[in-house]
Design a protein around this motif. Structure first.
Motif, PDB file in Angstrom:
ATOM      1  N   ARG A 206     -25.753 -56.147  -6.000  1.00  0.00           N
ATOM      2  CA  ARG A 206     -25.213 -56.835  -4.849  1.00  0.00           C
ATOM      3  C   ARG A 206     -24.517 -55.908  -3.856  1.00  0.00           C
ATOM      4  NH1 ARG A 206     -22.971 -62.491  -6.720  1.00  0.00           N
ATOM      5  NH2 ARG A 206     -21.252 -61.204  -7.466  1.00  0.00           N
ATOM      6  N   LYS A 209     -25.694 -55.251  -0.218  1.00  0.00           N
ATOM      7  CA  LYS A 209     -25.343 -56.152   0.900  1.00  0.00           C
ATOM      8  C   LYS A 209     -26.475 -57.013   1.448  1.00  0.00           C
ATOM      9  CE  LYS A 209     -21.039 -54.541   1.504  1.00  0.00           C
ATOM     10  NZ  LYS A 209     -21.008 -53.781   0.235  1.00  0.00           N
ATOM     11  N   SER A 231     -30.216 -56.318 -10.411  1.00  0.00           N
ATOM     12  CA  SER A 231     -29.328 -57.179 -11.191  1.00  0.00           C
ATOM     13  C   SER A 231     -29.733 -58.640 -10.965  1.00  0.00           C
ATOM     14  CB  SER A 231     -27.874 -56.968 -10.781  1.00  0.00           C
ATOM     15  OG  SER A 231     -27.684 -57.437  -9.460  1.00  0.00           O
ATOM     16  N   ARG A 232     -29.179 -59.517 -11.769  1.00  0.00           N
ATOM     17  CA  ARG A 232     -29.600 -60.914 -11.701  1.00  0.00           C
ATOM     18  C   ARG A 232     -29.278 -61.616 -10.376  1.00  0.00           C
ATOM     19  NH1 ARG A 232     -28.586 -65.893 -15.893  1.00  0.00           N
ATOM     20  NH2 ARG A 232     -26.910 -66.661 -14.598  1.00  0.00           N
ATOM     21  N   HIS A 245     -35.707 -58.214 -12.449  1.00  0.00           N
ATOM     22  CA  HIS A 245     -34.412 -58.566 -13.046  1.00  0.00           C
ATOM     23  C   HIS A 245     -34.282 -58.018 -14.487  1.00  0.00           C
ATOM     24  CE1 HIS A 245     -32.315 -62.327 -15.023  1.00  0.00           C
ATOM     25  NE2 HIS A 245     -31.686 -61.230 -15.288  1.00  0.00           N
ATOM     26  N   VAL A 246     -33.273 -57.176 -14.674  1.00  0.00           N
ATOM     27  CA  VAL A 246     -33.013 -56.641 -16.019  1.00  0.00           C
ATOM     28  C   VAL A 246     -31.680 -57.160 -16.534  1.00  0.00           C
ATOM     29  CG1 VAL A 246     -34.416 -54.548 -15.809  1.00  0.00           C
ATOM     30  CG2 VAL A 246     -32.030 -54.491 -15.059  1.00  0.00           C
ATOM     31  N   GLN A 248     -29.500 -59.281 -19.995  1.00  0.00           N
ATOM     32  CA  GLN A 248     -29.579 -60.214 -21.116  1.00  0.00           C
ATOM     33  C   GLN A 248     -30.618 -61.300 -20.890  1.00  0.00           C
ATOM     34  OE1 GLN A 248     -25.798 -62.130 -22.227  1.00  0.00           O
ATOM     35  NE2 GLN A 248     -27.053 -63.927 -22.536  1.00  0.00           N
ATOM     36  N   THR A 249     -30.680 -61.827 -19.669  1.00  0.00           N
ATOM     37  CA  THR A 249     -31.620 -62.913 -19.398  1.00  0.00           C
ATOM     38  C   THR A 249     -32.872 -62.434 -18.666  1.00  0.00           C
ATOM     39  OG1 THR A 249     -30.222 -63.393 -17.504  1.00  0.00           O
ATOM     40  CG2 THR A 249     -29.981 -64.803 -19.416  1.00  0.00           C
ATOM     41  N   SER A 264     -22.120 -53.666 -10.726  1.00  0.00           N
ATOM     42  CA  SER A 264     -20.785 -53.551 -11.336  1.00  0.00           C
ATOM     43  C   SER A 264     -20.841 -53.169 -12.815  1.00  0.00           C
ATOM     44  CB  SER A 264     -20.008 -54.850 -11.159  1.00  0.00           C
ATOM     45  OG  SER A 264     -20.734 -55.927 -11.710  1.00  0.00           O
ATOM     46  N   GLN A 268     -23.527 -58.618 -19.394  1.00  0.00           N
ATOM     47  CA  GLN A 268     -24.882 -59.193 -19.482  1.00  0.00           C
ATOM     48  C   GLN A 268     -25.915 -58.287 -18.831  1.00  0.00           C
ATOM     49  OE1 GLN A 268     -22.307 -60.802 -18.053  1.00  0.00           O
ATOM     50  NE2 GLN A 268     -21.877 -62.617 -19.271  1.00  0.00           N
ATOM     51  N   HIS A 269     -25.492 -57.497 -17.869  1.00  0.00           N
ATOM     52  CA  HIS A 269     -26.412 -56.529 -17.268  1.00  0.00           C
ATOM     53  C   HIS A 269     -26.632 -55.374 -18.247  1.00  0.00           C
ATOM     54  CE1 HIS A 269     -28.522 -54.485 -13.970  1.00  0.00           C
ATOM     55  NE2 HIS A 269     -27.996 -53.387 -14.473  1.00  0.00           N
ATOM     56  N   ASN A 283     -21.152 -46.137  -7.446  1.00  0.00           N
ATOM     57  CA  ASN A 283     -20.377 -47.331  -7.113  1.00  0.00           C
ATOM     58  C   ASN A 283     -19.129 -46.921  -6.363  1.00  0.00           C
ATOM     59  OD1 ASN A 283     -18.659 -49.775  -7.400  1.00  0.00           O
ATOM     60  ND2 ASN A 283     -20.298 -50.434  -8.804  1.00  0.00           N
ATOM     61  N   LYS A 284     -18.707 -47.724  -5.382  1.00  0.00           N
ATOM     62  CA  LYS A 284     -17.532 -47.330  -4.597  1.00  0.00           C
ATOM     63  C   LYS A 284     -16.226 -47.635  -5.325  1.00  0.00           C
ATOM     64  CE  LYS A 284     -16.948 -51.567  -1.920  1.00  0.00           C
ATOM     65  NZ  LYS A 284     -17.039 -52.234  -0.664  1.00  0.00           N
ATOM     66  N   ASP A 301     -19.386 -44.607  -1.248  1.00  0.00           N
ATOM     67  CA  ASP A 301     -20.193 -45.594  -0.537  1.00  0.00           C
ATOM     68  C   ASP A 301     -21.674 -45.285  -0.725  1.00  0.00           C
ATOM     69  OD1 ASP A 301     -21.410 -47.319   1.175  1.00  0.00           O
ATOM     70  OD2 ASP A 301     -20.240 -46.754   2.943  1.00  0.00           O
ATOM     71  N   LEU A 302     -22.387 -46.212  -1.298  1.00  0.00           N
ATOM     72  CA  LEU A 302     -23.803 -45.960  -1.592  1.00  0.00           C
ATOM     73  C   LEU A 302     -24.605 -45.692  -0.322  1.00  0.00           C
ATOM     74  CD1 LEU A 302     -25.952 -48.610  -1.052  1.00  0.00           C
ATOM     75  CD2 LEU A 302     -24.439 -49.594  -2.749  1.00  0.00           C
TER      76      LEU A 302
HETATM   77  C1  LIG Z   1     -25.126 -66.105 -19.455  1.00  0.00           C
HETATM   78  C2  LIG Z   1     -25.215 -65.059 -18.387  1.00  0.00           C
HETATM   79  C3  LIG Z   1     -26.342 -64.235 -18.352  1.00  0.00           C
HETATM   80  C4  LIG Z   1     -26.442 -63.235 -17.379  1.00  0.00           C
HETATM   81  N1  LIG Z   1     -27.532 -62.411 -17.390  1.00  0.00           N
HETATM   82  C5  LIG Z   1     -27.591 -61.385 -16.511  1.00  0.00           C
HETATM   83  C6  LIG Z   1     -28.674 -60.461 -16.527  1.00  0.00           C
HETATM   84  O1  LIG Z   1     -29.628 -60.594 -17.304  1.00  0.00           O
HETATM   85  N2  LIG Z   1     -28.671 -59.445 -15.650  1.00  0.00           N
HETATM   86  C7  LIG Z   1     -27.661 -59.242 -14.752  1.00  0.00           C
HETATM   87  O2  LIG Z   1     -27.719 -58.261 -13.977  1.00  0.00           O
HETATM   88  N3  LIG Z   1     -26.635 -60.112 -14.705  1.00  0.00           N
HETATM   89  C8  LIG Z   1     -26.576 -61.177 -15.549  1.00  0.00           C
HETATM   90  N4  LIG Z   1     -25.537 -62.038 -15.469  1.00  0.00           N
HETATM   91  C9  LIG Z   1     -24.589 -61.911 -14.340  1.00  0.00           C
HETATM   92  C10 LIG Z   1     -23.537 -60.847 -14.596  1.00  0.00           C
HETATM   93  O3  LIG Z   1     -22.459 -61.409 -15.302  1.00  0.00           O
HETATM   94  C11 LIG Z   1     -23.020 -60.293 -13.258  1.00  0.00           C
HETATM   95  O4  LIG Z   1     -22.522 -61.357 -12.481  1.00  0.00           O
HETATM   96  C12 LIG Z   1     -24.079 -59.546 -12.450  1.00  0.00           C
HETATM   97  O5  LIG Z   1     -24.710 -58.584 -13.259  1.00  0.00           O
HETATM   98  C13 LIG Z   1     -23.450 -58.872 -11.260  1.00  0.00           C
HETATM   99  O6  LIG Z   1     -24.424 -58.313 -10.421  1.00  0.00           O
HETATM  100  P1  LIG Z   1     -24.086 -57.062  -9.483  1.00  0.00           P
HETATM  101  O7  LIG Z   1     -23.516 -55.983 -10.298  1.00  0.00           O
HETATM  102  O8  LIG Z   1     -25.289 -56.794  -8.680  1.00  0.00           O
HETATM  103  O9  LIG Z   1     -23.003 -57.691  -8.484  1.00  0.00           O
HETATM  104  P2  LIG Z   1     -21.425 -57.517  -8.429  1.00  0.00           P
HETATM  105  O10 LIG Z   1     -20.796 -57.816  -9.734  1.00  0.00           O
HETATM  106  O11 LIG Z   1     -20.995 -58.274  -7.233  1.00  0.00           O
HETATM  107  O12 LIG Z   1     -21.221 -55.973  -8.199  1.00  0.00           O
HETATM  108  C14 LIG Z   1     -21.512 -55.288  -7.017  1.00  0.00           C
HETATM  109  C15 LIG Z   1     -21.003 -53.882  -7.188  1.00  0.00           C
HETATM  110  O13 LIG Z   1     -21.357 -53.111  -6.060  1.00  0.00           O
HETATM  111  C16 LIG Z   1     -20.267 -52.272  -5.720  1.00  0.00           C
HETATM  112  N5  LIG Z   1     -20.386 -51.999  -4.290  1.00  0.00           N
HETATM  113  C17 LIG Z   1     -20.210 -52.863  -3.257  1.00  0.00           C
HETATM  114  N6  LIG Z   1     -20.409 -52.235  -2.080  1.00  0.00           N
HETATM  115  C18 LIG Z   1     -20.694 -50.953  -2.365  1.00  0.00           C
HETATM  116  C19 LIG Z   1     -20.981 -49.809  -1.571  1.00  0.00           C
HETATM  117  N7  LIG Z   1     -21.029 -49.864  -0.229  1.00  0.00           N
HETATM  118  N8  LIG Z   1     -21.217 -48.648  -2.185  1.00  0.00           N
HETATM  119  C20 LIG Z   1     -21.171 -48.556  -3.551  1.00  0.00           C
HETATM  120  N9  LIG Z   1     -20.920 -49.609  -4.349  1.00  0.00           N
HETATM  121  C21 LIG Z   1     -20.680 -50.791  -3.759  1.00  0.00           C
HETATM  122  C22 LIG Z   1     -19.032 -53.052  -6.081  1.00  0.00           C
HETATM  123  O14 LIG Z   1     -17.949 -52.173  -6.335  1.00  0.00           O
HETATM  124  C23 LIG Z   1     -19.485 -53.796  -7.349  1.00  0.00           C
HETATM  125  O15 LIG Z   1     -19.169 -53.053  -8.508  1.00  0.00           O
HETATM  126  C24 LIG Z   1     -25.415 -63.064 -16.423  1.00  0.00           C
HETATM  127  C25 LIG Z   1     -24.292 -63.897 -16.465  1.00  0.00           C
HETATM  128  C26 LIG Z   1     -24.188 -64.887 -17.425  1.00  0.00           C
HETATM  129  C27 LIG Z   1     -22.959 -65.751 -17.448  1.00  0.00           C
END
Ligand SMILES: Cc1cc2nc3c(=O)[nH]c(=O)nc-3n(C[C@H](O)[C@H](O)[C@H](O)COP(=O)(O)OP(=O)(O)OC[C@H]3O[C@@H](n4cnc5c(N)ncnc54)[C@H](O)[C@@H]3O)c2cc1C
Ligand SMILES: Nc1ncnc2c1ncn2[C@@H]1O[C@H](COP(=O)(O)O)[C@@H](O)[C@H]1O
Lengths: 321, 246
Positions: A206, A209, A231-232, A245-246, A248-249, A264, A268-269, A283-284, A301-302
């Protein structure tokens, strides 16, 4: 007594998984002081080349019933081959095919089964193998109580090793049950390496952006010959296709190199990726949980780091590597 | 068509991983268990969708101890009609599949659904074993299913693609993402679940085929090496020379 390795040949071609299984089977045969044979079902180009990876002999079963995949028929064919050559160790790939047939073969042969094995047996007397469990948080070791054992080898866990010479190919006739599964179509994405087989994976979350920012991720993947993942939430928001999508799910993968950008590192990821050999996290947020699972980390900043990294990678690739 | 759905329990992903009995058993103390997501979200919900479209009963089965009843009740709350628990420690997949096969052979199900794997052991074994015991076709990693009469059209995930196939008559299917959409039990579901039948059956003996030698907790990653964000050449050098992955 011998080791029989089923070398998968989807669309008539061997892939890395087949060579991994053979190289593994060869080592197991050495430990058991016995022979290693390869089994091919249906058509395959260059079956004799399986000898290069350790097969003493290649057994090929050609039968109209093997032209499309039916777990029951494939399992019957492999079990018949095991009985006819008197093998006591059956090695499969832990692939969609391997997983579908492993249990059926074990039942047919009265054998024990351990799937997803990731290293050579820890002992051959008793025959004991290990696999990764609880999302990589533990290793389970099992021993077999049966005289025949079936194991499936996890992808990317054992490197293919070219050691031998082309082997003789013998055809075997077996009587197979009629198939109850009619395959209507098979579609494979052409061009890219599928995620479970990829040695390098570039993954983004995420922090990106907006889906329009993925150009630099695709560029990195191109430079490295890598496959992209996500990520999911990114897949759920349709920023990226679901097959990326990689976790747990989603898919569980274990590439040699996993580069996580703007993810992040939620548990689960991690469940789907923390068996990767080397993990790089960009990661920032210095407190992002992913850094605890990483080998190399870059805080920043990525949008600045990724273009710089792409430049550095391009230079590296251009300089004779 | 009556459908049997196999459900298993697994520790929540955030659960602590520790072992007892000379490192041969998972330490369940204080651990929060959930229904295996592939069983709950996809296998069970798909079975309910088929029942809603063309009638029939959905029965859930678990091989496990009485503590599993909470998870079984959740399956009933989501919408299963009745439940069966084979009262035994689910030692190995051969044992589990045999118990399920014994029960299924005493009834006349049109299909048996499972999850593609449990998220703790990632075995992907029970479905394949069970289908051979039933002598039914097996379609693994199903991400779509359409029933018309007694013909099933199933899409299954394969490496880098999909395969679409057709089966007539009873079959075993393992469910992957995409097969259905997760359902959250509502209040009415939770209330009626209490009145639905949960039959407890004794287990039959099955010769052991594998034994746990031990569980090992691998040493955690040594500290992450931080690289200066201004110096990406250094990161490339480390990946090439130290990690040897590019
Ligand atoms: C039962 C269950 C199963 C799940 N299964 C999965 C699964 O299989 N796979 C999965 O991925 N998730 C799964 N999830 C969701 C998981 O819990 C997280 O919500 C998800 O992985 C978060 O995705 P993310 O890291 O992309 O987003 P975020 O958690 O929003 O993280 C975004 C990251 O980007 C960083 N960032 C933001 N802007 C910048 C920038 N400009 N430069 C550098 N870094 C930046 C932030 O610091 C943050 O660490 C599951 C959740 C549940 C409850
Ligand atoms: N103890 C059990 N009782 C009932 N079903 C089970 C049990 N263990 C596994 N299963 C089913 O088999 C599927 C695959 O499990 P596994 O082969 O252990 O990865 C699960 O998703 C469940 O549907």
């Amino acid at each position: 007594m011998s080791v029989l390795v089923y070398a998968e040949s989807p669309m008539g071609k061997f892939k890395k998984a087949a060579y991994e299984a053979l190289s593994y089977g060869k080592k197991v045969a050495e430990a058991l002081q016995t022979d290693c044979f390869a089994l091919v079902l249906g058509n395959a180009d260059n079956a004799a080349d399986l000898g290069l990876f350790g097969a003493q002999k290649v057994i090929q079963i050609k039968n109209a019933a093997l032209e499309s995949f039916d777990a029951a028929v494939y399992a019957a064919a492999i079990s018949e081959a095991v009985k006819s050559i008197g093998a006591d160790t059956v090695v499969l790939s832990h692939s969609s095919t391997g997983k579908a047939i492993a249990g059926r073969i074990a039942v047919r042969l009265g054998a024990g089964l351990v799937s997803g094995v990731n290293s050579l047996p820890t002992s051959v007397q008793p025959f004991s193998v290990q696999k990764s469990v609880f999302s990589g948080k533990a290793i389970a070791e099992y021993s077999f109580e049966t005289s025949i054992r079936v194991i499936s080898l996890l992808g990317n866990a054992f490197p293919p090793q070219k050691t031998g010479a082309p082997a003789p190919v013998e055809t075997m006739e077996v009587v197979l049950p009629a198939s109850k599964v009619k395959v209507l179509e098979t579609k494979r994405v052409e061009g890219t390496v599928p995620l479970p087989e990829a040695e390098i994976v570039v993954s983004a979350g995420r922090g990106m952006k907006d889906p329009s920012n993925w150009g630099m991720i695709e560029e990195m993947a191109k430079i490295l010959g890598a496959t992209t993942a996500c990520s999911r939430p990114v897949a759920d928001a349709h920023w990226r296709p679901h097959h990326e999508h990689v976790g747990q799910t989603g898919l569980a993968i274990r590439p040699n190199l996993y580069i996580a950008i703007g993810i992040s590192g939620a548990i689960q990821h991690l469940a789907g990726v923390n068996n990767s050999k080397v993990i790089v996290v960009i990661n920032k947020d210095p407190e992002a949980p992913f850094f605890k699972a990483a080998d190399y980390g870059v805080v920043g900043d990525l949008f600045e780091i990724v273009p710089k990294l792409n430049e550095a990678l391009k230079q590296f690739k251009a300089s004779a590597h | 068509m009556d459908i049997l759905v196999c459900i298993s329990k697994t520790p929540d992903t955030t659960a602590k991983i520790a072992f007892t009995s000379g490192n041969t058993k998972y330490n369940e103390e204080g651990v929060q268990f959930i229904m295996n997501p592939y069983d709950e979200w996809y296998a069970l919900v798909k079975a309910l969708e088929i029942k809603e479209a063309q009638g029939g009963n959905v029965v859930i089965i678990n091989v496990g101890p009485s503590e599993n009843d909470t998870i079984i009740r959740k399956g009933l709350a989501i919408g299963a009609d009745e439940a069966v628990r084979v009262d035994a420690d689910p030692k190995d997949p051969m044992f589990v599949a045999q118990q399920i096969a014994n029960y299924a052979k005493s009834k006349s199900f049109g299909a048996i659904f499972l999850g593609k794997e449990t998220i703790d052991f990632n075995g992907s074994e029970v479905g394949s074993i069970l289908s051979e015991m039933m002598d039914w076709p097996f379609v693994s990693y199903a991400s779509a299913l359409e029933m018309s009469g007694d013909t099933a059209k199933i899409t299954r995930d394969i490496e880098g693609g999909i395969e679409v196939c057709e089966i007539q008559g009873p079959f075993v299917l393992s469910a992957a993402k995409g097969l259905a959409e997760q359902r959250i039990p509502n209040m009415r579901g939770i209330m009626t679940a209490k009145t639905k039948s949960l039959e407890v059956l004794p287990a039959s003996n099955v010769a052991e085929t594998i034994k746990v030698v031990q569980f090992i907790v691998p040493p955690g990653k040594t500290h992450v090496k931080m690289v200066n964000p201004e110096d990406m050449n250094e990161l490339v050098r480390l990946l090439h020379e130290e990690a040897k992955v590019i």
